[in-house]
Design a protein around this motif. Structure first.
Motif, PDB file in Angstrom:
ATOM      1  N   LEU A  66      18.573 -22.807  30.856  1.00 41.82           N
ATOM      2  CA  LEU A  66      19.966 -23.234  30.876  1.00 41.82           C
ATOM      3  C   LEU A  66      20.156 -24.474  31.730  1.00 41.82           C
ATOM      4  CD1 LEU A  66      21.600 -19.699  31.166  1.00 41.82           C
ATOM      5  CD2 LEU A  66      21.691 -21.210  29.171  1.00 41.82           C
ATOM      6  N   LEU A  67      19.509 -24.525  32.884  1.00 44.56           N
ATOM      7  CA  LEU A  67      19.599 -25.720  33.730  1.00 44.56           C
ATOM      8  C   LEU A  67      19.076 -26.952  32.995  1.00 44.56           C
ATOM      9  CD1 LEU A  67      18.390 -24.193  37.101  1.00 44.56           C
ATOM     10  CD2 LEU A  67      20.683 -25.095  36.671  1.00 44.56           C
ATOM     11  N   ALA A  68      17.932 -26.801  32.355  1.00 40.97           N
ATOM     12  CA  ALA A  68      17.345 -27.915  31.612  1.00 40.97           C
ATOM     13  C   ALA A  68      18.230 -28.337  30.451  1.00 40.97           C
ATOM     14  CB  ALA A  68      15.946 -27.546  31.109  1.00 40.97           C
ATOM     15  N   GLY A  69      19.055 -27.403  29.954  1.00 40.99           N
ATOM     16  CA  GLY A  69      19.960 -27.701  28.853  1.00 40.99           C
ATOM     17  C   GLY A  69      21.307 -28.238  29.294  1.00 40.99           C
ATOM     18  N   GLY A  70      21.471 -28.493  30.587  1.00 40.64           N
ATOM     19  CA  GLY A  70      22.697 -29.114  31.074  1.00 40.64           C
ATOM     20  C   GLY A  70      23.736 -28.161  31.616  1.00 40.64           C
ATOM     21  N   HIS A  71      23.438 -26.877  31.673  1.00 40.41           N
ATOM     22  CA  HIS A  71      24.415 -25.908  32.170  1.00 40.41           C
ATOM     23  C   HIS A  71      24.441 -25.894  33.699  1.00 40.41           C
ATOM     24  CE1 HIS A  71      24.630 -23.325  28.306  1.00 40.41           C
ATOM     25  NE2 HIS A  71      23.920 -24.400  28.027  1.00 40.41           N
ATOM     26  N   GLU A  72      25.590 -25.522  34.248  1.00 39.84           N
ATOM     27  CA  GLU A  72      25.663 -25.062  35.628  1.00 39.84           C
ATOM     28  C   GLU A  72      25.382 -23.573  35.591  1.00 39.84           C
ATOM     29  OE1 GLU A  72      29.078 -26.348  37.951  1.00 39.84           O
ATOM     30  OE2 GLU A  72      29.526 -27.808  36.374  1.00 39.84           O
ATOM     31  N   VAL A  73      24.537 -23.094  36.503  1.00 39.03           N
ATOM     32  CA  VAL A  73      24.067 -21.712  36.403  1.00 39.03           C
ATOM     33  C   VAL A  73      24.325 -20.954  37.693  1.00 39.03           C
ATOM     34  CG1 VAL A  73      22.045 -20.222  36.047  1.00 39.03           C
ATOM     35  CG2 VAL A  73      22.279 -22.342  34.732  1.00 39.03           C
ATOM     36  N   VAL A  74      24.902 -19.769  37.536  1.00 44.93           N
ATOM     37  CA  VAL A  74      24.993 -18.802  38.625  1.00 44.93           C
ATOM     38  C   VAL A  74      23.984 -17.701  38.319  1.00 44.93           C
ATOM     39  CG1 VAL A  74      26.443 -17.166  39.867  1.00 44.93           C
ATOM     40  CG2 VAL A  74      27.441 -19.302  38.989  1.00 44.93           C
ATOM     41  N   ASP A 114       5.369 -30.785  35.988  1.00 51.13           N
ATOM     42  CA  ASP A 114       3.964 -31.169  36.142  1.00 51.13           C
ATOM     43  C   ASP A 114       3.259 -31.281  34.792  1.00 51.13           C
ATOM     44  OD1 ASP A 114       4.303 -31.180  38.861  1.00 51.13           O
ATOM     45  OD2 ASP A 114       3.409 -29.200  39.190  1.00 51.13           O
ATOM     46  N   ARG A 115       3.706 -30.494  33.815  1.00 55.58           N
ATOM     47  CA  ARG A 115       3.075 -30.492  32.492  1.00 55.58           C
ATOM     48  C   ARG A 115       3.769 -31.440  31.516  1.00 55.58           C
ATOM     49  NH1 ARG A 115       1.864 -23.950  31.730  1.00 55.58           N
ATOM     50  NH2 ARG A 115       0.306 -23.818  33.405  1.00 55.58           N
ATOM     51  N   GLY A 116       4.734 -32.204  32.018  1.00 52.09           N
ATOM     52  CA  GLY A 116       5.423 -33.164  31.164  1.00 52.09           C
ATOM     53  C   GLY A 116       6.403 -32.537  30.200  1.00 52.09           C
ATOM     54  N   ARG A 117       6.883 -31.332  30.504  1.00 50.86           N
ATOM     55  CA  ARG A 117       7.792 -30.618  29.616  1.00 50.86           C
ATOM     56  C   ARG A 117       9.241 -30.635  30.109  1.00 50.86           C
ATOM     57  NH1 ARG A 117       4.044 -25.213  28.681  1.00 50.86           N
ATOM     58  NH2 ARG A 117       2.524 -26.138  27.239  1.00 50.86           N
ATOM     59  N   LEU A 118       9.518 -31.458  31.096  1.00 47.53           N
ATOM     60  CA  LEU A 118      10.856 -31.516  31.669  1.00 47.53           C
ATOM     61  C   LEU A 118      11.260 -32.969  31.822  1.00 47.53           C
ATOM     62  CD1 LEU A 118      12.932 -29.410  32.796  1.00 47.53           C
ATOM     63  CD2 LEU A 118      12.045 -29.966  35.061  1.00 47.53           C
ATOM     64  N   ASP A 119      12.405 -33.319  31.258  1.00 48.45           N
ATOM     65  CA  ASP A 119      12.849 -34.709  31.290  1.00 48.45           C
ATOM     66  C   ASP A 119      13.534 -35.077  32.599  1.00 48.45           C
ATOM     67  OD1 ASP A 119      11.910 -35.100  28.715  1.00 48.45           O
ATOM     68  OD2 ASP A 119      13.829 -34.532  27.793  1.00 48.45           O
ATOM     69  N   ALA A 120      14.122 -34.105  33.283  1.00 46.07           N
ATOM     70  CA  ALA A 120      14.903 -34.375  34.488  1.00 46.07           C
ATOM     71  C   ALA A 120      14.097 -34.053  35.746  1.00 46.07           C
ATOM     72  CB  ALA A 120      16.180 -33.545  34.460  1.00 46.07           C
ATOM     73  N   ASP A 121      14.604 -34.533  36.872  1.00 49.42           N
ATOM     74  CA  ASP A 121      14.030 -34.219  38.178  1.00 49.42           C
ATOM     75  C   ASP A 121      14.364 -32.761  38.506  1.00 49.42           C
ATOM     76  OD1 ASP A 121      13.482 -33.852  40.879  1.00 49.42           O
ATOM     77  OD2 ASP A 121      14.211 -35.826  41.456  1.00 49.42           O
ATOM     78  N   PRO A 122      13.375 -31.928  38.821  1.00 54.94           N
ATOM     79  CA  PRO A 122      13.663 -30.524  39.132  1.00 54.94           C
ATOM     80  C   PRO A 122      14.703 -30.345  40.232  1.00 54.94           C
ATOM     81  CG  PRO A 122      11.307 -30.826  38.831  1.00 54.94           C
ATOM     82  CD  PRO A 122      11.920 -32.197  38.818  1.00 54.94           C
ATOM     83  N   GLU A 123      14.685 -31.225  41.234  1.00 57.48           N
ATOM     84  CA  GLU A 123      15.643 -31.096  42.334  1.00 57.48           C
ATOM     85  C   GLU A 123      17.069 -31.345  41.860  1.00 57.48           C
ATOM     86  OE1 GLU A 123      15.098 -29.886  45.304  1.00 57.48           O
ATOM     87  OE2 GLU A 123      13.006 -29.588  44.718  1.00 57.48           O
ATOM     88  N   GLU A 124      17.239 -32.255  40.917  1.00 58.99           N
ATOM     89  CA  GLU A 124      18.572 -32.500  40.364  1.00 58.99           C
ATOM     90  C   GLU A 124      19.069 -31.280  39.595  1.00 58.99           C
ATOM     91  OE1 GLU A 124      18.480 -36.021  38.003  1.00 58.99           O
ATOM     92  OE2 GLU A 124      18.025 -37.342  39.703  1.00 58.99           O
ATOM     93  N   LEU A 125      18.170 -30.630  38.875  1.00 60.61           N
ATOM     94  CA  LEU A 125      18.558 -29.424  38.155  1.00 60.61           C
ATOM     95  C   LEU A 125      18.897 -28.287  39.117  1.00 60.61           C
ATOM     96  CD1 LEU A 125      16.029 -29.368  35.173  1.00 60.61           C
ATOM     97  CD2 LEU A 125      18.281 -30.434  35.311  1.00 60.61           C
ATOM     98  N   LEU A 126      18.105 -28.154  40.171  1.00 59.04           N
ATOM     99  CA  LEU A 126      18.344 -27.086  41.140  1.00 59.04           C
ATOM    100  C   LEU A 126      19.672 -27.264  41.868  1.00 59.04           C
ATOM    101  CD1 LEU A 126      14.772 -26.656  42.632  1.00 59.04           C
ATOM    102  CD2 LEU A 126      16.050 -24.940  41.337  1.00 59.04           C
TER     103      LEU A 126
END
Length: 274
Positions: free
Chosen positions: A19-27, A52-64
């Motif tokens: 959900l985070l990777a899809g643009g949602h805000e998540v609780v 690390d495997r190139g499967r995420l377009d965004a910065d993990p910290e931004e998603l978190l």
């Protein structure tokens, strides 16, 4: 869009990642203050591995930064709630009832792999309740199984399908029946593979290799059981045996391994050593 995930285990953390990777805000709701940090770490680790495997377009910290992990569900204007707590009907009903109250406009989805959606929806606003069965590992597996009961609103099913497809998943729709489509077939093959191993028909490695190379399975049924968890597979087999008859009865070998704590990848040992 705000989405709520209840349960911070393997499936809940994976759904939160998706959900985070899809643009949602998540609780993400996890019971007990002591479990909150672990749930957040699980999501962070999942996002980091994908990056690390190139499967995420965004910065993990931004998603978190769009993730809130809480020990209880407070009222929130969520569009979607997905419960991913253990496979216990009463527990899931309590969780969904709390979600129905805290999120009055949300679609209420259960990630159950086999329990009756009609039973879970009983006493709730059933028009908002459906099954939304993700597969492990959630960020990688392509399928979402939508399970609808007689009382669900067609609009709710359509909304759930649209969200899943926006997240890059392929959707199948299944009528509420024991084991749905995927668990029913998966358990049938899995328990038969365990019986074959129990009877000495072939080794675990050879049974799995036969299904991979002979039938094009990406993973053999015994390794898949290790991945799912032998305890989870046992619970589903027991439920299906009660609903559909002895052809789903769990083999003694499965019960023995669960009793010994050999639950698969999560304990380091199942039908294989991890």
């Amino acid at each position: 869009m705000i989405s709520v995930v209840i349960g911070g285990g393997t499936m809940g953390a994976g759904i939160a990642h998706l959900l985070l990777a899809g643009g949602h805000e998540v609780v993400l709701v996890e019971s007990g203050a002591d479990r909150v940090p672990a749930a957040r770490r699980a999501v962070a680790a999942s996002l980091g591995k994908a990056a690390d495997r190139g499967r995420l377009d965004a910065d993990p910290e931004e998603l978190l930064a769009r993730l809130v992990v809480a020990e209880r569900l407070e009222p929130v204007a969520a569009a979607l709630v997905v419960e991913a707590v253990p496979e216990d009907v009463e527990l899931k009903r309590r969780v969904l009832a709390a979600a129905a109250s805290a999120c009055p406009d949300a679609v209420l989805a259960s990630n159950t792999s086999s329990l009756s959606i009609s039973a879970l929806a009983s006493g709730l606003p059933g028009e908002r309740v459906l099954g939304m069965h993700f597969f492990n590992p959630v960020p990688v597996q392509q399928l979402v199984e939508l399970v609808h009961h007689d009382g669900v609103s067609p609009e709710v099913v359509a909304r759930a399908r649209a969200w899943a497809e926006q997240l890059g998943k392929t959707v199948i729709e299944v009528r509420d029946a024991p084991g749905f489509a995927t668990s029913r077939l998966g358990v049938a093959v899995g328990v038969e593979a365990i019986r074959m191993l129990e009877e000495g028909v072939a080794s675990a490695e050879d049974i799995d290799t036969g299904m991979r190379l002979g039938y094009g399975w990406p993973m053999g049924p015994l390794r898949l059981t290790d991945l799912v968890g032998l305890d989870v597979r046992l619970a589903i087999a027991e439920h299906l045996a009660a609903e559909l008859g002895p052809r789903f009865a769990p083999p003694a070998l499965l019960r023995e391994k669960v009793a010994a704590g050999h639950l698969g990848r999560k304990t380091g040992r199942g039908f294989f050593t991890w």
